[in-house]
Structures are given as structure tokens and as C-alpha cells.
Motif scaffolding. Structure first.
Motif, PDB file in Angstrom:
ATOM      1  N   ALA A 184       4.867  31.089  19.059  1.00  0.00           N
ATOM      2  CA  ALA A 184       6.115  30.282  18.938  1.00  0.00           C
ATOM      3  C   ALA A 184       6.023  29.421  17.849  1.00  0.00           C
ATOM      4  CB  ALA A 184       6.814  29.961  20.173  1.00  0.00           C
ATOM      5  N   ASN A 185       5.012  28.705  18.035  1.00  0.00           N
ATOM      6  CA  ASN A 185       4.414  27.464  17.284  1.00  0.00           C
ATOM      7  C   ASN A 185       4.268  27.864  15.958  1.00  0.00           C
ATOM      8  OD1 ASN A 185       4.536  25.530  19.496  1.00  0.00           O
ATOM      9  ND2 ASN A 185       2.223  25.801  20.033  1.00  0.00           N
ATOM     10  N   ILE A 186       3.965  28.939  15.595  1.00  0.00           N
ATOM     11  CA  ILE A 186       3.573  29.524  14.237  1.00  0.00           C
ATOM     12  C   ILE A 186       4.846  29.677  13.405  1.00  0.00           C
ATOM     13  CG2 ILE A 186       2.815  31.627  12.849  1.00  0.00           C
ATOM     14  CD1 ILE A 186       0.328  31.619  14.925  1.00  0.00           C
ATOM     15  N   VAL A 187       5.748  30.468  14.246  1.00  0.00           N
ATOM     16  CA  VAL A 187       6.969  30.692  13.734  1.00  0.00           C
ATOM     17  C   VAL A 187       7.889  29.307  13.600  1.00  0.00           C
ATOM     18  CG1 VAL A 187       9.339  31.984  14.164  1.00  0.00           C
ATOM     19  CG2 VAL A 187       7.140  33.101  14.802  1.00  0.00           C
ATOM     20  N   LYS A 188       7.791  28.685  14.601  1.00  0.00           N
ATOM     21  CA  LYS A 188       8.642  27.087  14.273  1.00  0.00           C
ATOM     22  C   LYS A 188       8.081  26.203  13.136  1.00  0.00           C
ATOM     23  CE  LYS A 188       8.079  25.982  18.761  1.00  0.00           C
ATOM     24  NZ  LYS A 188       8.209  25.104  19.979  1.00  0.00           N
ATOM     25  N   ALA A 189       6.717  26.412  12.897  1.00  0.00           N
ATOM     26  CA  ALA A 189       6.138  25.549  11.909  1.00  0.00           C
ATOM     27  C   ALA A 189       6.754  26.095  10.633  1.00  0.00           C
ATOM     28  CB  ALA A 189       4.866  25.969  11.824  1.00  0.00           C
ATOM     29  N   LEU A 190       6.930  27.607  10.349  1.00  0.00           N
ATOM     30  CA  LEU A 190       7.502  27.870   9.305  1.00  0.00           C
ATOM     31  C   LEU A 190       8.827  27.527   8.923  1.00  0.00           C
ATOM     32  CD1 LEU A 190       7.703  30.146   6.719  1.00  0.00           C
ATOM     33  CD2 LEU A 190       8.311  31.891   8.476  1.00  0.00           C
ATOM     34  N   ILE A 191       9.719  27.654  10.118  1.00  0.00           N
ATOM     35  CA  ILE A 191      11.062  27.272   9.986  1.00  0.00           C
ATOM     36  C   ILE A 191      11.505  25.793   9.660  1.00  0.00           C
ATOM     37  CG2 ILE A 191      13.301  27.152  11.415  1.00  0.00           C
ATOM     38  CD1 ILE A 191      12.585  29.999  12.841  1.00  0.00           C
ATOM     39  N   ARG A 192      10.285  24.882  10.152  1.00  0.00           N
ATOM     40  CA  ARG A 192      10.614  23.688   9.950  1.00  0.00           C
ATOM     41  C   ARG A 192      10.273  23.340   8.585  1.00  0.00           C
ATOM     42  NH1 ARG A 192       7.855  22.701  15.047  1.00  0.00           N
ATOM     43  NH2 ARG A 192       8.962  22.064  16.750  1.00  0.00           N
ATOM     44  N   HIS A 193       9.523  24.150   7.857  1.00  0.00           N
ATOM     45  CA  HIS A 193       8.882  24.148   6.349  1.00  0.00           C
ATOM     46  C   HIS A 193       9.816  24.770   5.757  1.00  0.00           C
ATOM     47  CE1 HIS A 193       6.637  24.027   2.785  1.00  0.00           C
ATOM     48  NE2 HIS A 193       6.696  25.303   2.617  1.00  0.00           N
ATOM     49  N   LYS A 194      10.306  25.754   6.129  1.00  0.00           N
ATOM     50  CA  LYS A 194      11.391  26.718   5.284  1.00  0.00           C
ATOM     51  C   LYS A 194      12.678  27.090   6.197  1.00  0.00           C
ATOM     52  CE  LYS A 194      11.780  30.260   1.827  1.00  0.00           C
ATOM     53  NZ  LYS A 194      11.474  31.315   1.190  1.00  0.00           N
ATOM     54  N   PRO A 195      13.624  26.258   6.326  1.00  0.00           N
ATOM     55  CA  PRO A 195      14.744  26.520   7.362  1.00  0.00           C
ATOM     56  C   PRO A 195      15.564  27.820   7.014  1.00  0.00           C
ATOM     57  CG  PRO A 195      15.053  24.269   6.563  1.00  0.00           C
ATOM     58  CD  PRO A 195      13.802  24.880   5.757  1.00  0.00           C
ATOM     59  N   ASP A 196      15.448  28.294   5.727  1.00  0.00           N
ATOM     60  CA  ASP A 196      16.002  29.507   5.343  1.00  0.00           C
ATOM     61  C   ASP A 196      15.106  30.637   5.266  1.00  0.00           C
ATOM     62  OD1 ASP A 196      15.049  28.563   3.177  1.00  0.00           O
ATOM     63  OD2 ASP A 196      16.582  29.220   1.913  1.00  0.00           O
ATOM     64  N   ALA A 197      13.966  30.535   6.115  1.00  0.00           N
ATOM     65  CA  ALA A 197      12.921  31.774   6.044  1.00  0.00           C
ATOM     66  C   ALA A 197      13.590  33.071   6.075  1.00  0.00           C
ATOM     67  CB  ALA A 197      11.795  31.462   6.952  1.00  0.00           C
ATOM     68  N   THR A 198      12.894  34.120   5.577  1.00  0.00           N
ATOM     69  CA  THR A 198      13.340  35.355   5.841  1.00  0.00           C
ATOM     70  C   THR A 198      12.239  36.182   6.787  1.00  0.00           C
ATOM     71  OG1 THR A 198      14.106  35.738   3.717  1.00  0.00           O
ATOM     72  CG2 THR A 198      13.426  37.758   4.853  1.00  0.00           C
ATOM     73  N   LEU A 199      12.753  36.587   8.010  1.00  0.00           N
ATOM     74  CA  LEU A 199      11.736  36.924   8.990  1.00  0.00           C
ATOM     75  C   LEU A 199      12.183  38.509   9.290  1.00  0.00           C
ATOM     76  CD1 LEU A 199      12.331  34.145  11.588  1.00  0.00           C
ATOM     77  CD2 LEU A 199      10.815  34.129  10.036  1.00  0.00           C
ATOM     78  N   GLY A 200      10.922  39.071   9.299  1.00  0.00           N
ATOM     79  CA  GLY A 200      11.118  40.620   9.970  1.00  0.00           C
ATOM     80  C   GLY A 200      10.450  40.702  11.479  1.00  0.00           C
ATOM     81  N   LEU A 201      11.536  41.145  12.260  1.00  0.00           N
ATOM     82  CA  LEU A 201      11.209  41.158  13.651  1.00  0.00           C
ATOM     83  C   LEU A 201      11.017  42.409  14.219  1.00  0.00           C
ATOM     84  CD1 LEU A 201      13.257  38.108  14.692  1.00  0.00           C
ATOM     85  CD2 LEU A 201      11.388  37.922  13.830  1.00  0.00           C
ATOM     86  N   THR A 202      10.204  42.634  15.132  1.00  0.00           N
ATOM     87  CA  THR A 202      10.010  44.010  15.875  1.00  0.00           C
ATOM     88  C   THR A 202      10.525  43.721  17.230  1.00  0.00           C
ATOM     89  OG1 THR A 202       8.119  45.642  16.227  1.00  0.00           O
ATOM     90  CG2 THR A 202       7.688  43.387  16.655  1.00  0.00           C
ATOM     91  N   THR A 203      10.510  45.028  17.873  1.00  0.00           N
ATOM     92  CA  THR A 203      10.889  45.019  19.407  1.00  0.00           C
ATOM     93  C   THR A 203       9.584  45.418  20.236  1.00  0.00           C
ATOM     94  OG1 THR A 203      11.599  47.179  19.015  1.00  0.00           O
ATOM     95  CG2 THR A 203      13.181  45.534  18.965  1.00  0.00           C
ATOM     96  N   GLY A 204       9.699  45.698  21.515  1.00  0.00           N
ATOM     97  CA  GLY A 204       8.596  45.966  22.402  1.00  0.00           C
ATOM     98  C   GLY A 204       8.324  44.777  23.098  1.00  0.00           C
ATOM     99  N   ASN A 205       7.297  45.055  24.154  1.00  0.00           N
ATOM    100  CA  ASN A 205       6.952  44.015  25.170  1.00  0.00           C
ATOM    101  C   ASN A 205       6.297  42.909  24.521  1.00  0.00           C
ATOM    102  OD1 ASN A 205       8.146  45.271  27.514  1.00  0.00           O
ATOM    103  ND2 ASN A 205       6.149  46.643  27.783  1.00  0.00           N
ATOM    104  N   SER A 206       5.503  43.096  23.309  1.00  0.00           N
ATOM    105  CA  SER A 206       4.580  42.101  23.017  1.00  0.00           C
ATOM    106  C   SER A 206       5.209  40.851  22.470  1.00  0.00           C
ATOM    107  CB  SER A 206       3.700  42.464  21.766  1.00  0.00           C
ATOM    108  OG  SER A 206       2.945  43.463  22.556  1.00  0.00           O
ATOM    109  N   PRO A 207       6.350  41.003  21.778  1.00  0.00           N
ATOM    110  CA  PRO A 207       6.985  39.640  21.304  1.00  0.00           C
ATOM    111  C   PRO A 207       8.092  38.957  22.014  1.00  0.00           C
ATOM    112  CG  PRO A 207       8.137  41.512  20.237  1.00  0.00           C
ATOM    113  CD  PRO A 207       6.964  41.882  21.232  1.00  0.00           C
ATOM    114  N   ILE A 208       8.315  39.649  23.287  1.00  0.00           N
ATOM    115  CA  ILE A 208       9.437  39.083  24.191  1.00  0.00           C
ATOM    116  C   ILE A 208       9.263  37.469  24.525  1.00  0.00           C
ATOM    117  CG2 ILE A 208      10.483  39.290  26.389  1.00  0.00           C
ATOM    118  CD1 ILE A 208      10.331  42.335  26.222  1.00  0.00           C
ATOM    119  N   GLY A 209       8.032  37.223  24.788  1.00  0.00           N
ATOM    120  CA  GLY A 209       7.764  35.975  25.363  1.00  0.00           C
ATOM    121  C   GLY A 209       8.015  34.989  23.949  1.00  0.00           C
TER     122      GLY A 209
END
Length: 242
Positions: A17-42
């Protein structure tokens, strides 16, 4: 490649989450590709908490849902878009106009795959892709045998993937899916790979330290422009020399 090994899943999720938040703070309109499954739920739950606490805002990000089951409506409980929507998209108030999904219900699903690719290009490419790794070393629905040059397409799901995914639905799992391809994922500026649990240890080791091979789709990530692997100690237990 950067490898971050943490003690447990909770620490893994917080670091991701810290890695993703750092990106969004740097680039609020960032383009994210998100997956499903157990690993990213947290990770997604941490982002929702940060959104509610006004620590970050996801209201300007663009989200691409990287997989879907073929023939599944978006309101079907098995829909992977529906999963992401419930888990992070709706809670973080991401406008629908900034969300891109593979339309499993489309009578011409291959056209939906082509439209998905065009939308990624029009968005300027992925700033960050979040992926997990399967027990057979698949990423997304890119099963063993996938080509490094594959783009978004319709795929036949491996029996082990179908059986593993039964745990989520306790009902029939479709035999076919739609997925962003290996080449599509590798075009991302940054890939964040999450791995948790002893059952992921062998596939993670094969992916990161073994020969790059279509038999181990996640091994192609060795060719990423920038790869960050966040794993707990169980998942990293078979890694050596990194």
C-alpha cells in the motif's frame, strides 16, 4: 528487481500500500492495472482505509481490471470486475468513466480485448501493475505456455486454476477467461508482484531465479522495466542468491 521480504501478510499488505500511495501522491491521475485473488486483498483494504482517512484520494486514478471470466455478466457474483468494484473501486469513489474492464458478457469478446488494449495505449500505458502469482506460476490468466508476445486475449484456463478458484465461489468456475497478456503487462513502467504463503514458494523461486520460459509465465517478469516483489517469509523461503 527489488525484493522486499516481510514477516507476515499484514506487513506485506502495508508495504504494498505504501508503494501504491507513493505513486498516487506523485501522480494523482496514475493508470493502474489491478488483479484479483487473495494476495492483493490486504493491499486494497489498506488503500480503502487511507481513502477514508483522507490520507490519499483515488478519485483521479484510472483503473484497468486485468482479468475476467468469459461469459460472465458484471453483476454475476463470480465477476472479477465485480470483485474489484466491491473491494476498492466503489469504496474509493473512482468514477466509472475512469474504470476499464474486460467485457466477458460481450457477444464479440475478442473485440472487447482489442478495445482494452487501445484504452491502455490511449491512457499512456500503465504506471503500475499489481499482480499475484499462481501456484503454477501463472500471472493474471496467463497460464503455462503463454507467449512473451501475447496481448490481451481469450484464454483457456488450466485445470489447476479452475480447481483453485473454486474456493472463491463454491460453484462452477468458467473454463475460459480474458486476460491482459504478458507483453501488455511488461509494457508497464512498474510491476508490483505480491506473494504470500508457503504454497507460493516454489512458483516464486522458479519465476525469479529460474530460466525464463513459457512454462513459467511469471518468469517473464525478469524482463520488466522495473519489478518490485513484496513477499512474506513463507513465500520467499525457497529464494536464494537474490
Amino acid at each position: 528487481m527489488e525484493l522486499i521480504v516481510l514477516d507476515n501478510y499484514e506487513e506485506l499488505s502495508a508495504e504494498a500500500a505504501n508503494i501504491v500511495k507513493a505513486l498516487i501522491r506523485h501522480k494523482p491521475d496514475a493508470t493502474l492495472g489491478l488483479t484479483t485473488g487473495n494476495s492483493p486483498i490486504g493491499l486494497y483494504r489498506e488503500l480503502v482505509r487511507s481513502h477514508y482517512s483522507s490520507d490519499i484520494s483515488l478519485e483521479r486514478v484510472r483503473i484497468f481490471c486485468l482479468e475476467e471470466y468469459l461469459g460472465v455478466q458484471p453483476d454475476d457474483r463470480r465477476s472479477l470486475f465485480g470483485w474489484l468494484n466491491d473491494l476498492i473501486i466503489a469504496p474509493c469513489a473512482v468514477p466509472g468513466s475512469q474504470v476499464y474492464r474486460l467485457k466477458g458478457e460481450d457477444p464479440e469478446p475478442q473485440i472487447s480485448c482489442e478495445q482494452f488494449e487501445r484504452a491502455i495505449k490511449d491512457a499512456g500505458g500503465f504506471d503500475l501493475v499489481v499482480e499475484g502469482i499462481g501456484t503454477n506460476a501463472h500471472i493474471g490468466f496467463n497460464e503455462p505456455g503463454s507467449s512473451e508476445h501475447s496481448r490481451t486475449r481469450i484464454v483457456s484456463l488450466n485445470e489447476s486454476t479452475i480447481n483453485y478458484n473454486f474456493q472463491y465461489w463454491n460453484s462452477a468456475v468458467p473454463s475460459y477467461g480474458m486476460t491482459a497478456g504478458i507483453s501488455t503487462l511488461l509494457s508497464s513502467k512498474h510491476i508490483l508482484l505480491l506473494a504470500s504463503g508457503q504454497n507460493k514458494a516454489e512458483s516464486l523461486a522458479r519465476a525469479l531465479t529460474g530460466k525464463i520460459s513459457p512454462d513459467v509465465p511469471a518468469s517473464y517478469l525478469q524482463r520488466s522495466r522495473r519489478l518490485t516483489v513484496v513477499a512474506d517469509r513463507d513465500a520467499a523461503s525457497q529464494l536464494s542468491g537474490l
